[in-house]
Design a protein around this motif. Structure first.
Motif, PDB file in Angstrom:
ATOM      1  N   GLN A 170      48.432  40.371  60.822  1.00 54.83           N
ATOM      2  CA  GLN A 170      47.139  40.349  60.134  1.00 54.83           C
ATOM      3  C   GLN A 170      47.311  39.648  58.806  1.00 54.83           C
ATOM      4  N   PHE A 216      39.752  52.264  65.149  1.00 59.01           N
ATOM      5  CA  PHE A 216      40.364  51.995  63.849  1.00 59.01           C
ATOM      6  C   PHE A 216      41.872  52.169  63.925  1.00 59.01           C
ATOM      7  N   TYR A 247      42.792  40.141  53.155  1.00 59.47           N
ATOM      8  CA  TYR A 247      41.472  39.576  52.898  1.00 59.47           C
ATOM      9  C   TYR A 247      40.846  40.353  51.756  1.00 59.47           C
ATOM     10  N   GLN A 297      43.575  49.581  66.519  1.00 58.81           N
ATOM     11  CA  GLN A 297      43.671  48.212  66.044  1.00 58.81           C
ATOM     12  C   GLN A 297      44.357  48.110  64.703  1.00 58.81           C
ATOM     13  N   GLN A 298      44.834  49.245  64.185  1.00 55.00           N
ATOM     14  CA  GLN A 298      45.596  49.269  62.941  1.00 55.00           C
ATOM     15  C   GLN A 298      44.869  48.540  61.819  1.00 55.00           C
ATOM     16  N   GLU A 299      43.610  48.873  61.651  1.00 57.15           N
ATOM     17  CA  GLU A 299      42.848  48.282  60.564  1.00 57.15           C
ATOM     18  C   GLU A 299      43.292  48.880  59.249  1.00 57.15           C
ATOM     19  N   ALA A 300      42.962  48.147  58.186  1.00 57.43           N
ATOM     20  CA  ALA A 300      43.346  48.648  56.870  1.00 57.43           C
ATOM     21  C   ALA A 300      42.158  49.072  56.039  1.00 57.43           C
ATOM     22  N   TYR A 301      40.948  48.850  56.567  1.00 57.58           N
ATOM     23  CA  TYR A 301      39.774  49.052  55.727  1.00 57.58           C
ATOM     24  C   TYR A 301      38.592  49.353  56.625  1.00 57.58           C
ATOM     25  N   ALA A 302      37.746  50.264  56.234  1.00 55.26           N
ATOM     26  CA  ALA A 302      36.526  50.540  57.005  1.00 55.26           C
ATOM     27  C   ALA A 302      35.398  50.866  56.054  1.00 55.26           C
ATOM     28  N   PHE A 305      45.753  56.724  52.619  1.00 54.07           N
ATOM     29  CA  PHE A 305      44.365  56.309  52.718  1.00 54.07           C
ATOM     30  C   PHE A 305      43.476  57.355  52.081  1.00 54.07           C
ATOM     31  N   VAL A 335      42.482  43.666  50.351  1.00 53.22           N
ATOM     32  CA  VAL A 335      42.886  44.615  51.384  1.00 53.22           C
ATOM     33  C   VAL A 335      44.160  44.077  52.003  1.00 53.22           C
ATOM     34  N   LEU A 377      36.863  53.449  53.448  1.00 54.83           N
ATOM     35  CA  LEU A 377      38.140  54.099  53.715  1.00 54.83           C
ATOM     36  C   LEU A 377      39.201  53.040  53.493  1.00 54.83           C
ATOM     37  N   MET A 378      40.058  53.227  52.503  1.00 48.11           N
ATOM     38  CA  MET A 378      41.117  52.249  52.289  1.00 48.11           C
ATOM     39  C   MET A 378      42.297  52.899  51.607  1.00 48.11           C
ATOM     40  N   GLU A 432      47.991  45.614  57.568  1.00 52.14           N
ATOM     41  CA  GLU A 432      48.835  46.705  58.064  1.00 52.14           C
ATOM     42  C   GLU A 432      50.025  46.152  58.821  1.00 52.14           C
TER      43      GLU A 432
END
Lengths: 224, 175
Positions: free
Chosen positions: A192, B135, A195, B138-143, A171, A185, A206-207, A188
């Motif tokens: 999910q 973050f 999108y 919830q194991q997000e991939a983008y913020a 990241f 995106v 942040l990606m 993970e």
């Protein structure tokens, strides 16, 4: 009476090999962008040798001017401070590149070997020589210390497999310079879905590095 | 990135000074400065302003946002909102520290300003900790982190990026 320090560096633009003429201020801004990008990116980025060379030219030009001026001049100390700052950014940039070359040397050499004709080079000539020497030295070190004592069919080491690849899925934080639409995106976890997002100019995100890697090389986003 | 490197970047910001000497235009590589006339305000980068102040060659004028009422409003707004509010300056923390350490005699109500900026910083860091926690869990991939400053990002950079990378490696090995 000509003041050695009043030369505003405009002769820099008379270099015939520059295709797009940049002011020194823009050049320094480009160097700082390249420095930040190199610092935060997980893989070695494209070589910015024109920027490095031009900055070195500017620095040596300014230093030779300063040598001609008598000591204690008020302007000289201001120029010297600026030179120190620019020198720091430049050496930090080159140092991060060298660190990455040492860490990923077989992959860096492989990428350099397999790049197409018209593509920009990954390593400067000096960095390339350094990488090759490092490779040769590591190989001979491993041979001398361990491999020659192994049974003969186990005496080779595939460097590409032995040295871990840079992790492009790390990241990174980034700031958007040019608006981008429909950036994918990836999810993970399995429940999910993927999108798309639009990246507005001036926003920060942040990606994963992998999706935005081409945007970093084109200059559309800046790593922070 | 080291906090001192963030401070290095912050030192490029421009600040108003009133020099007590005169000097004609200085042609720096990064841009032109001057001419300097005693008593007339001029914009210079912070690194130069601090150096001149230490040599007692100028007075530093605090930036517009470094004012007790404005900072109180911002602190109250920050405490009310859940999201991050826009900051007075992308380098507010570093500028406050540098200017208050070296030029507190030129800045009215320096102590109150220090306390207010610290309050704003603490509120924002607390929000940052909460959102980092959600973050990761919830194991997000983008913020999207629009109003965060570089110094705030830098405080969690090492921890957050390493955690996310480790989690990714663990996940991709299980599949």
């Amino acid at each position: 009476m000509s003041d050695a320090l009043s030369d505003d560096g405009s002769d820099f633009n008379q270099d015939g090999t520059q295709e797009d003429v940049m002011t020194p201020a823009e050049l320094i801004a480009k160097l700082e962008e390249a420095w930040l990008n190199e610092k935060f990116s997980p893989e070695l980025l494209e070589n910015k040798s024109e920027v490095v060379e031009c900055v070195m030219e500017q620095l040596t030009h300014m230093e030779s001017n300063l040598q001609r001026v008598k000591k204690g001049d008020a302007k000289a100390s201001i120029h010297r401070m600026e030179i120190d700052r620019i020198r720091y950014v430049l050496s930090s940039y080159l140092r991060s590149r060298l660190q990455k070359i040492e860490k990923y040397f077989p992959h860096v050499l492989e990428r350099e070997k397999s790049r197409g004709e018209g593509e920009p080079s990954l390593l400067s000539p000096e960095e390339f020589a350094f990488a090759k020497e490092y490779y040769a030295n590591t190989e001979s070190y491993l041979k001398a210390v361990a491999l020659k004592r192994m049974p003969s069919n186990l005496q080779t080491v595939d460097m590409l497999k032995a040295v871990p690849e840079p992790c492009l899925d790390s990241f990174v934080f980034l700031r958007v310079k040019e608006r981008q639409e429909n950036i994918l995106v990836e999810p993970e976890t399995e429940d999910q879905r993927e999108y798309v997002v639009d990246l507005e100019e001036g926003s920060q995100h942040l990606m994963r590095y992998r999706t935005i890697a081409p945007l970093v090389s084109s200059g559309a986003v800046q790593l922070i | 990135m080291d906090p001192s490197e963030v401070e290095f970047l912050a030192e490029k910001e421009l600040v108003k000074i009133i020099p007590n000497f005169s000097l004609d235009k200085v042609f720096l590589i990064g841009g032109d400065l001057g001419p300097f006339n005693p008593g007339l305000p001029i914009d210079v980068p912070v690194w130069l302003a601090l150096n001149l102040k230490q040599r007692q060659k100028c007075r530093i004028i605090p930036p517009e946002w470094m004012d007790v009422e404005k900072l109180e409003e911002m602190r109250d707004l920050e405490r009310k909102e859940d999201m991050f509010t826009p900051v007075p300056s992308p380098y507010y923390m570093e500028l406050t520290k540098l200017l208050l350490n070296h030029a507190s005699d030129n800045i009215p109500k320096a102590d109150e300003i220090r306390t207010l900026v610290k309050d704003i910083w603490d509120t924002r860091i607390a929000k940052l900790r909460l959102s980092t926690d959600s973050f990761i869990s919830q194991q997000e991939a983008y913020a999207k982190l629009d109003n965060l400053t570089l110094m705030e990002i830098n405080t969690i950079r090492a921890f957050l990026l390493d955690t996310l990378n480790c989690m990714y490696k663990l996940r991709s090995n299980v599949q």
